[in-house]
Design an enzyme around this catalytic site. Structure first.
Site, short mmCIF file in Angstrom:
data_model
loop_
_atom_site.label_atom_id
_atom_site.label_comp_id
_atom_site.label_asym_id
_atom_site.label_seq_id
_atom_site.Cartn_x
_atom_site.Cartn_y
_atom_site.Cartn_z
N GLU A 1 9.30 2.50 14.38
CA GLU A 1 9.97 2.85 13.13
C GLU A 1 10.12 4.36 13.06
O GLU A 1 9.51 5.10 13.81
CB GLU A 1 9.13 2.40 11.94
CG GLU A 1 8.97 0.92 11.86
CD GLU A 1 8.62 0.47 10.47
OE1 GLU A 1 7.45 0.51 10.11
OE2 GLU A 1 9.56 0.08 9.73
N ASN B 1 0.80 -1.23 0.00
CA ASN B 1 0.00 0.00 0.00
C ASN B 1 0.83 1.28 0.00
O ASN B 1 0.33 2.33 -0.39
CB ASN B 1 -1.05 -0.01 1.12
CG ASN B 1 -0.44 -0.01 2.50
OD1 ASN B 1 0.67 -0.47 2.70
ND2 ASN B 1 -1.17 0.51 3.47
N CYS C 1 -2.95 1.69 6.87
CA CYS C 1 -3.07 1.05 8.18
C CYS C 1 -3.65 2.01 9.21
O CYS C 1 -4.27 1.60 10.16
CB CYS C 1 -1.70 0.56 8.64
SG CYS C 1 -0.46 1.86 8.62
N GLU D 1 5.13 -4.01 12.28
CA GLU D 1 4.10 -2.96 12.26
C GLU D 1 2.90 -3.54 11.54
O GLU D 1 2.97 -3.85 10.36
CB GLU D 1 4.62 -1.71 11.53
CG GLU D 1 5.76 -1.02 12.23
CD GLU D 1 5.40 -0.59 13.64
OE1 GLU D 1 4.21 -0.29 13.91
OE2 GLU D 1 6.29 -0.59 14.51
P1 NAD Z 1 0.38 -8.93 4.10
O1 NAD Z 1 0.58 -9.22 5.55
O2 NAD Z 1 -0.48 -9.83 3.32
O3 NAD Z 1 1.79 -8.91 3.35
C1 NAD Z 1 2.87 -8.11 3.78
C2 NAD Z 1 4.16 -8.68 3.21
O4 NAD Z 1 4.39 -9.98 3.76
C3 NAD Z 1 4.16 -8.86 1.70
O5 NAD Z 1 5.45 -8.61 1.20
C4 NAD Z 1 3.79 -10.33 1.54
O6 NAD Z 1 4.25 -10.90 0.33
C5 NAD Z 1 4.49 -10.95 2.73
N1 NAD Z 1 3.87 -12.19 3.23
C6 NAD Z 1 2.55 -12.51 3.21
N2 NAD Z 1 2.35 -13.68 3.84
C7 NAD Z 1 3.57 -14.11 4.27
C8 NAD Z 1 4.01 -15.24 5.00
N3 NAD Z 1 3.15 -16.17 5.43
N4 NAD Z 1 5.33 -15.36 5.26
C9 NAD Z 1 6.22 -14.41 4.85
N5 NAD Z 1 5.85 -13.31 4.16
C10 NAD Z 1 4.54 -13.14 3.87
O7 NAD Z 1 -0.12 -7.40 4.00
P2 NAD Z 1 -0.53 -6.57 2.70
O8 NAD Z 1 -1.84 -7.09 2.20
O9 NAD Z 1 0.61 -6.50 1.76
O10 NAD Z 1 -0.72 -5.09 3.31
C11 NAD Z 1 -1.86 -4.67 3.99
C12 NAD Z 1 -1.66 -4.83 5.50
O11 NAD Z 1 -0.50 -4.10 5.90
C13 NAD Z 1 -2.80 -4.24 6.31
O12 NAD Z 1 -3.07 -5.12 7.38
C14 NAD Z 1 -2.22 -2.93 6.83
O13 NAD Z 1 -2.81 -2.45 8.02
C15 NAD Z 1 -0.81 -3.31 7.05
N6 NAD Z 1 0.04 -2.11 7.10
C16 NAD Z 1 0.55 -1.75 8.31
C17 NAD Z 1 1.31 -0.58 8.40
C18 NAD Z 1 1.90 -0.15 9.71
O14 NAD Z 1 2.88 0.59 9.70
N7 NAD Z 1 1.36 -0.58 10.84
C19 NAD Z 1 1.56 0.18 7.25
C20 NAD Z 1 1.02 -0.24 6.04
C21 NAD Z 1 0.27 -1.40 5.96
#
Ligand code: NAD
Length: 471
Positions: free
Chosen positions: A447, A136, A267, A233
């Site tokens: 962070e 995102n 997020c 995060e």
């Molecule tokens: P996601 O958890 O599906 O994926 C995040 C990353 O992890 C990607 O690179 C993905 O390929 C990888 N990944 C997914 N499953 C994995 C696994 N089992 N093992 C290892 N790697 C894996 O999240 P998303 O859909 O890419 O992003 C949206 C989410 O991110 C939302 O929940 C949002 O709130 C969160 N987010 C949090 C912040 C923050 O700073 N708190 C900022 C932006 C987004």
């Protein structure tokens, strides 16, 4: 590299393929980490000001390429052109902040207890770090992990999300062209298997992850099992509280920005609008009216206010949560539909306002990653704080009020890592710590700002004595 290709589709029209990339496999990850391990000591030996200079140079390149990088973000991630350009500028600002941190270094100088001696502290790089990022913010989040990691003298291997890796690769190009050695900042591409291989790699001393709570918790366990440092995060379900003394116009502007900008794919987006009772009906009605007036459209189309979600599947997931709320008795006052016509080929979902949501509905209990906001009435400030805290998450919280005493009570009561007063729930400065509480974090590390340096380095205490007679 494996033979698997990563295929990126236009979020505004999923029939169009916008990019293809080769994916890595577990061997590719191991090779990248081994190269990083070999390259890191020389990088750490460079004086901090020199590393800072290279980060400044990379920031210059990002600024010069702002338009091109923004186009890549719009094509793969789908956000509005202006937001994409702002994200690139932010990535450059993050690089500059950490360039300054590298120049200044940091530590504390004291007299040692022994006569004639000095004692000081310094930060020491960890070695190789693994970075895993979501789609995102495909350049800002990689920048706020890579910049402090590199500034501190680490080598980094980053795995961006497969939906939108192009801007992250553009950031790595800028670092390389600025003079950061190729093996010091590398990307590995792929899905969960590649992410797990990175977390498990024995060269990787620390992992910084941003993404969903479920994945973050799984990876935190894996990292801790082998003694690697982990930062996670995670998701959020963020409240904006509007008190009876607030300016209703400001409250509406904050709610619309927080809930619907970037189609709610932040997020820190506002998922719950909690309004003190005398204003509840008025704000609810006006908020639903504003939501209905917002124009959906592709990120690069003129006049679009709400871009598509990352994919039609993401829009279907949001639709499922809204349907569940409706079935369990909530009122959908605006949106609640996917548009038809040309937009039906993209991940569009209409800005949605829900009243009468109850615990047990996903829109209250979970993070629904889209332009959906539940509006809840509160009797008074204490009731509003209790409602704001009544979710497992604790990332960001905001209060809209003209009363300083109320604002400060909210700040003390809010179970959130970041609290805003008369500001929307999203938004963060590169020089301030960023992170959540409760289910929004997997570690408590922060962070951004100077806090980021702590995660990416160890502290070393040094005692120095001249060697001659004391005094
Ligand atoms: P996601 O958890 O599906 O994926 C995040 C990353 O992890 C990607 O690179 C993905 O390929 C990888 N990944 C997914 N499953 C994995 C696994 N089992 N093992 C290892 N790697 C894996 O999240 P998303 O859909 O890419 O992003 C949206 C989410 O991110 C939302 O929940 C949002 O709130 C969160 N987010 C949090 C912040 C923050 O700073 N708190 C900022 C932006 C987004």
């Amino acid at each position: 590299m494996s033979n698997d290709a990563i295929v990126c589709r236009n979020p505004a029209d999923a029939r169009q393929i916008v990019a293809r990339y080769d994916a890595h496999d577990a061997d590719g990850v191991a090779a990248a980490c081994a190269r990083a391990h070999a390259a890191q000591p020389a990088w750490a030996m460079l004086p901090g000001p020199r590393r800072g200079e290279l980060l400044h140079r990379a920031a210059d390149l990002l600024q010069r390429r702002g338009q091109r990088l923004a186009q890549t973000i719009v094509a793969e991630e789908g956000k509005l052109r202006a937001d994409a350009a702002g994200e690139v500028r932010r990535a450059a600002a993050v690089l500059r902040f950490h360039a300054g941190e590298a120049e200044r270094g940091g530590g504390d100088l004291r007299d040692a207890a022994e006569p004639g001696g000095l004692a000081f502290t310094r930060r020491r790089a960890l070695g190789v770090v693994g970075l895993i990022t979501p789609w995102n913010f495909p350049i800002a989040i990689p920048a706020w992990k890579l910049a402090p990691a590199l500034a501190a003298g680490n080598a980094a291997v980053i795995k961006p999300a497969s939906a939108a890796p192009g801007a992250t690769l553009g950031l790595l190009d800028a670092l390389r062209e600025a003079g950061v050695p190729e093996d010091v900042a590398q990307a590995v591409l792929g899905g969960a298997d590649v992410g797990r291989a990175l977390v498990d790699d024995p060269h990787v001393r620390a992992v910084s992850f941003t993404g969903s709570t479920a994945v973050g918790r799984e990876l935190a366990e894996r990292a801790r099992a082998r003694g690697a440092r982990f930062q996670g995060e995670l998701g959020g379900n963020n409240p904006l509280v509007v008190l009876a003394d607030a300016d209703p116009e400001l409250a509406l502007a904050l709610a619309c920005e927080g809930a619907f900008a970037a189609a709610g794919q932040k997020c820190t987006a506002t998922r719950r609008l909690i309004v003190q009772e005398p204003l509840y009906e008025q704000v609810l009605e006006a908020f639903a009216g504003r939501a209905r007036s917002l124009r959906m459209g592709a990120g690069d189309s003129d006049g679009a206010q709400v871009p598509p979600l990352i994919s039609p599947a993401a829009a279907e997931d949001v639709a499922g949560a809204v349907t569940q709320a409706r079935t369990l008795g909530a009122d959908v006052l605006a949106g609640g539909v996917r548009p038809d016509g040309e937009l039906r080929h993209g991940g569009f979902y209409a800005p949605t306002v829900i009243a009468g949501a109850q615990p047990g509905m996903r829109v209250l209990d979970d993070e629904v990653f889209g332009p959906v906001c539940a509006v809840l009435p509160a009797r008074d400030l204490d009731d509003a704080i209790a409602l704001a805290n009544a979710v497992p998450y604790g990332l960001s919280a905001s209060v809209c009020t003209n009363d300083l005493a109320h604002a400060l009570r909210f700040v003390r009561g809010a179970e959130a890592g970041m609290v805003h007063v008369n500001r929307p729930t999203p938004g963060a400065d590169p020089h301030m710590p960023f992170g959540g509480l409760k289910a929004s974090t997997a570690s408590g590390w922060r962070e951004q700002g100077q806090e980021a340096v702590r995660f990416f380095s160890d502290q070393q205490t040094v005692y120095v004595h001249g060697g001659g007679p004391a005094g």
